[in-house]
Scaffold this motif. Structure first.
Motif, PDB file in Angstrom:
ATOM      1  N   LEU A  76       0.827  -1.216   0.000  1.00 48.55           N
ATOM      2  CA  LEU A  76       0.000   0.000   0.000  1.00 48.55           C
ATOM      3  C   LEU A  76       0.859   1.265   0.000  1.00 48.55           C
ATOM      4  O   LEU A  76       0.387   2.343  -0.374  1.00 48.55           O
ATOM      5  CB  LEU A  76      -0.950   0.010   1.202  1.00 48.55           C
ATOM      6  CG  LEU A  76      -2.061  -1.039   1.168  1.00 48.55           C
ATOM      7  CD1 LEU A  76      -2.963  -0.891   2.394  1.00 48.55           C
ATOM      8  CD2 LEU A  76      -2.898  -0.932  -0.096  1.00 48.55           C
ATOM      9  N   LEU A  77       2.106   1.126   0.438  1.00 56.26           N
ATOM     10  CA  LEU A  77       3.009   2.283   0.326  1.00 56.26           C
ATOM     11  C   LEU A  77       3.350   2.499  -1.150  1.00 56.26           C
ATOM     12  O   LEU A  77       3.411   3.621  -1.637  1.00 56.26           O
ATOM     13  CB  LEU A  77       4.302   2.055   1.121  1.00 56.26           C
ATOM     14  CG  LEU A  77       4.155   1.759   2.618  1.00 56.26           C
ATOM     15  CD1 LEU A  77       5.533   1.513   3.238  1.00 56.26           C
ATOM     16  CD2 LEU A  77       3.461   2.905   3.333  1.00 56.26           C
ATOM     17  N   ALA A  78       3.548   1.390  -1.872  1.00 57.62           N
ATOM     18  CA  ALA A  78       3.875   1.486  -3.307  1.00 57.62           C
ATOM     19  C   ALA A  78       2.671   1.975  -4.095  1.00 57.62           C
ATOM     20  O   ALA A  78       2.814   2.750  -5.051  1.00 57.62           O
ATOM     21  CB  ALA A  78       4.344   0.133  -3.834  1.00 57.62           C
ATOM     22  N   LYS A  85      -7.911  -1.145  -7.417  1.00 58.86           N
ATOM     23  CA  LYS A  85      -7.470  -1.603  -8.736  1.00 58.86           C
ATOM     24  C   LYS A  85      -7.750  -3.102  -8.897  1.00 58.86           C
ATOM     25  O   LYS A  85      -8.122  -3.557  -9.974  1.00 58.86           O
ATOM     26  CB  LYS A  85      -5.986  -1.271  -8.950  1.00 58.86           C
ATOM     27  CG  LYS A  85      -5.757   0.226  -9.151  1.00 58.86           C
ATOM     28  CD  LYS A  85      -4.289   0.572  -9.348  1.00 58.86           C
ATOM     29  CE  LYS A  85      -4.099   2.082  -9.503  1.00 58.86           C
ATOM     30  NZ  LYS A  85      -2.693   2.480  -9.500  1.00 58.86           N
ATOM     31  N   ILE A  86      -7.563  -3.863  -7.807  1.00 60.69           N
ATOM     32  CA  ILE A  86      -7.883  -5.299  -7.889  1.00 60.69           C
ATOM     33  C   ILE A  86      -9.383  -5.456  -8.127  1.00 60.69           C
ATOM     34  O   ILE A  86      -9.814  -6.217  -8.995  1.00 60.69           O
ATOM     35  CB  ILE A  86      -7.467  -6.042  -6.600  1.00 60.69           C
ATOM     36  CG1 ILE A  86      -5.936  -6.070  -6.477  1.00 60.69           C
ATOM     37  CG2 ILE A  86      -8.029  -7.472  -6.592  1.00 60.69           C
ATOM     38  CD1 ILE A  86      -5.406  -6.795  -5.263  1.00 60.69           C
ATOM     39  N   GLN A  87     -10.169  -4.681  -7.358  1.00 70.43           N
ATOM     40  CA  GLN A  87     -11.621  -4.771  -7.491  1.00 70.43           C
ATOM     41  C   GLN A  87     -12.067  -4.453  -8.920  1.00 70.43           C
ATOM     42  O   GLN A  87     -12.968  -5.089  -9.460  1.00 70.43           O
ATOM     43  CB  GLN A  87     -12.260  -3.772  -6.525  1.00 70.43           C
ATOM     44  CG  GLN A  87     -13.644  -4.154  -6.096  1.00 70.43           C
ATOM     45  CD  GLN A  87     -14.039  -3.379  -4.848  1.00 70.43           C
ATOM     46  OE1 GLN A  87     -13.581  -2.240  -4.634  1.00 70.43           O
ATOM     47  NE2 GLN A  87     -14.864  -3.968  -4.025  1.00 70.43           N
ATOM     48  N   ALA A  88     -11.385  -3.495  -9.540  1.00 69.44           N
ATOM     49  CA  ALA A  88     -11.763  -3.081 -10.897  1.00 69.44           C
ATOM     50  C   ALA A  88     -11.102  -3.962 -11.966  1.00 69.44           C
ATOM     51  O   ALA A  88     -11.268  -3.720 -13.159  1.00 69.44           O
ATOM     52  CB  ALA A  88     -11.382  -1.615 -11.104  1.00 69.44           C
ATOM     53  N   ILE A  94      -1.339  -1.697 -11.158  1.00 71.42           N
ATOM     54  CA  ILE A  94      -0.816  -1.651  -9.775  1.00 71.42           C
ATOM     55  C   ILE A  94       0.688  -1.453  -9.791  1.00 71.42           C
ATOM     56  O   ILE A  94       1.423  -2.262 -10.371  1.00 71.42           O
ATOM     57  CB  ILE A  94      -1.180  -2.952  -9.018  1.00 71.42           C
ATOM     58  CG1 ILE A  94      -2.697  -3.082  -8.917  1.00 71.42           C
ATOM     59  CG2 ILE A  94      -0.534  -2.965  -7.632  1.00 71.42           C
ATOM     60  CD1 ILE A  94      -3.160  -4.451  -8.422  1.00 71.42           C
ATOM     61  N   ARG A  95       1.140  -0.383  -9.133  1.00 70.19           N
ATOM     62  CA  ARG A  95       2.590  -0.174  -9.027  1.00 70.19           C
ATOM     63  C   ARG A  95       3.115  -1.154  -7.982  1.00 70.19           C
ATOM     64  O   ARG A  95       2.711  -1.109  -6.814  1.00 70.19           O
ATOM     65  CB  ARG A  95       2.880   1.263  -8.596  1.00 70.19           C
ATOM     66  CG  ARG A  95       4.355   1.496  -8.393  1.00 70.19           C
ATOM     67  CD  ARG A  95       4.769   2.942  -8.238  1.00 70.19           C
ATOM     68  NE  ARG A  95       3.729   3.849  -7.858  1.00 70.19           N
ATOM     69  CZ  ARG A  95       3.776   5.170  -8.080  1.00 70.19           C
ATOM     70  NH1 ARG A  95       4.804   5.706  -8.671  1.00 70.19           N
ATOM     71  NH2 ARG A  95       2.789   5.946  -7.698  1.00 70.19           N
ATOM     72  N   PRO A  96       4.009  -2.072  -8.379  1.00 66.56           N
ATOM     73  CA  PRO A  96       4.382  -3.145  -7.448  1.00 66.56           C
ATOM     74  C   PRO A  96       5.399  -2.719  -6.386  1.00 66.56           C
ATOM     75  O   PRO A  96       6.330  -1.967  -6.671  1.00 66.56           O
ATOM     76  CB  PRO A  96       4.993  -4.202  -8.377  1.00 66.56           C
ATOM     77  CG  PRO A  96       5.528  -3.441  -9.526  1.00 66.56           C
ATOM     78  CD  PRO A  96       4.659  -2.219  -9.695  1.00 66.56           C
TER      79      PRO A  96
END
Ligand SMILES: Cc1cc2nc3c(=O)[nH]c(=O)nc-3n(C[C@H](O)[C@H](O)[C@H](O)COP(=O)(O)OP(=O)(O)OC[C@H]3O[C@@H](n4cnc5c(N)ncnc54)[C@H](O)[C@@H]3O)c2cc1C
Ligand SMILES: Cc1cc2nc3c(=O)[nH]c(=O)nc-3n(C[C@H](O)[C@H](O)[C@H](O)COP(=O)(O)O)c2cc1C
Length: 397
Positions: A76-78, A85-88, A94-96
């Motif tokens: 969540l910091l990244a 974004k997962i939900q959508a 997603i920035r890893p």
């Protein structure tokens, strides 16, 4: 490990058999799932499980068997929008988190505010909010490593007209070889994230395009950002064709024979040595100073301890305070306080550092355009400094 048994109050044998059947990665994804599974049988309260749970498929699989709720810290910091974004279904957005812990834990341990290596605005979102550029410029970026890509992304988001030139056929720079080992998979994801982001922005990207002074001078650029990275330092042992830079083995593993001596026990030497060993090679790491990884001075302590433990776990001989004095076709000669010795080697990997590739920046200074030098071509360091450098220049341009 002893403490682990006490806390969990489980049979040591259960944990041991799992542990030895799962030789540890370098902080593998979902690394506490086995603990969760054990706990789940012992308690009847909901279990929240953290520990690199940012692979959505793996997280879904863990729900019910290892835990009831997924906890996310570093991911969540990244990217604070990860759950949405997962939900959508926008997984490629997603920035890893790359688990380097350079921007979070390492900064905390230095008494600095928490942030994130791959997300420089983490923890200072208001202060670093991107604003539209007051004066829209033509920006030429030379080099498509992480520094060049971050600069391109931020400049384009702010409305500048961006052209990015990369001399090779690929974006990613040194992170391409650096992310070859399986334990660096998130570095590969980071390159993919950048490519996705750049693809969505109006950025002209030219691959196979080596820029020189003329390219920059003839362009219509108002500002030139040089992000040309670094060159590996070479040691002269005569003209031996079985001496390789780390990148030459990572990108072309067939270059490695059976017995590999790694000269240099920094991050590149140790990680590549670990990867080679796991491919079945006999690896010896030779380090001139008394400690590998610089004694952890430039790494998060957790990663430092883990990497040292993994080298020991894989039985990789590490010779500190030892210098390679000669390289022959089938051996290297080493010298230490104990005297001279020979080690079998059909392959030698040089990992003794990198020098900034700043020649182009030096040539361009004073050419009448705004010139910036960012990333390894300014100061050879790491992913965090490449991204942070680029972010700072691009958000103020
Ligand atoms: C094997 C290896 C493993 C590593 N592992 C880690 C790690 O685990 N964690 C970490 O934080 N750091 C790691 N690093 C360091 C990290 O990769 C670098 O600090 C980072 O990539 C620097 O980014 P950069 O964009 O400044 O330079 P680079 O990644 O070197 O990119 C520079 C780019 O410029 C291009 N270029 C050069 N000259 C020109 C020209 N004239 N015209 C056009 N293009 C040009 C190059 O082809 C290259 O693509 C590793 C490095 C290596 C080599
Ligand atoms: C910057 C930082 C600070 C942390 N502080 C604590 C702490 O004070 N106490 C604790 O039990 N765990 C702490 N942790 C560990 C996290 O709670 C979590 O277990 C760990 O980060 C693994 O989850 P993740 O992969 O989602 O980050 C910290 C982790 C980070 C990155």
């Amino acid at each position: 490990m002893e403490a682990g048994y006490d806390i969990l109050n489980v049979d040591a044998g259960t944990y041991d058999s799992w542990y030895w059947n799962h030789p540890p990665m370098y902080f593998e994804k979902g690394m506490y799932r086995e603990f969760g599974k054990i706990l789940k049988k012992e308690v009847d309260v909901p279990i929240i499980l953290a520990g690199r749970m940012d692979d959505p498929d793996m997280a879904v699989e863990a729900l019910g068997t290892c835990c009831d709720i997924i906890g996310l810290g570093r991911p969540l910091l990244a990217d604070s929008e990860l759950p949405m974004k997962i939900q959508a279904g926008k997984l490629d957005e997603i920035r890893p988190c790359i688990s380097c812990q350079q921007g979070c834990l390492a900064r905390l341990s230095q008494g600095l505010p928490l942030s994130c290596a791959v997300n420089p605005s983490c923890g200072r979102e208001e202060e670093t909010k991107l604003t539209p550029a007051l004066c829209k410029k033509n920006v030429l970026i030379i080099g498509g490593g992480l520094a060049g890509m971050e600069a391109a992304r931020v400049c384009a988001l702010r409305g500048h007209k961006v052209t990015l030139l990369e001399k090779s056929a690929y974006l990613g720079g040194n992170v391409r070889p650096g992310s070859v080992p399986d334990f660096k998979e998130d570095d590969r994801h980071l390159i993919e994230w950048y490519k996705t982001q750049l693809g969505k922005l109006p950025i002209k990207i030219k691959l196979n395009c080596s820029a020189d002074r003329e390219t920059a001078e003839r362009s219509n650029a108002d500002a030139v950002i040089v992000a040309t990275g670094s060159n590996p330092i070479k040691l002269d042992f005569g003209n031996k064709n079985h001496i390789y830079a780390a990148e030459e083995l990572l990108l072309c593993p067939e270059n490695a024979g059976k017995d590999v001596v790694v000269i240099g026990g920094g991050l590149v030497g140790c990680e590549t040595g670990l990867w080679l060993k796991r491919m079945g090679k006999n690896v010896t790491i030779v380090e001139a100073t008394p400690q590998i990884l610089g004694g952890g001075a430039d790494m998060c302590f957790a990663n430092y301890d883990m990497l040292k433990d993994l080298l020991a776990f894989e039985n990789i001989p590490v010779l500190c305070s030892t210098k390679v004095t000669a390289v022959d076709d089938n051996s290297v000669t080493v010298q230490s306080e104990k005297g001279e010795d020979k080690i079998n080697a059909d392959t030698v990997m040089l990992a003794v550092g990198y020098r900034p590739n700043a020649a182009l920046y030096d040539e361009l200074r004073g050419c009448g355009k705004e010139i910036y030098n960012i990333g390894d071509s300014r100061h050879v360091h790491n992913i965090m400094s490449a991204i942070w450098d680029a972010f700072q220049v691009a958000r103020e341009l």
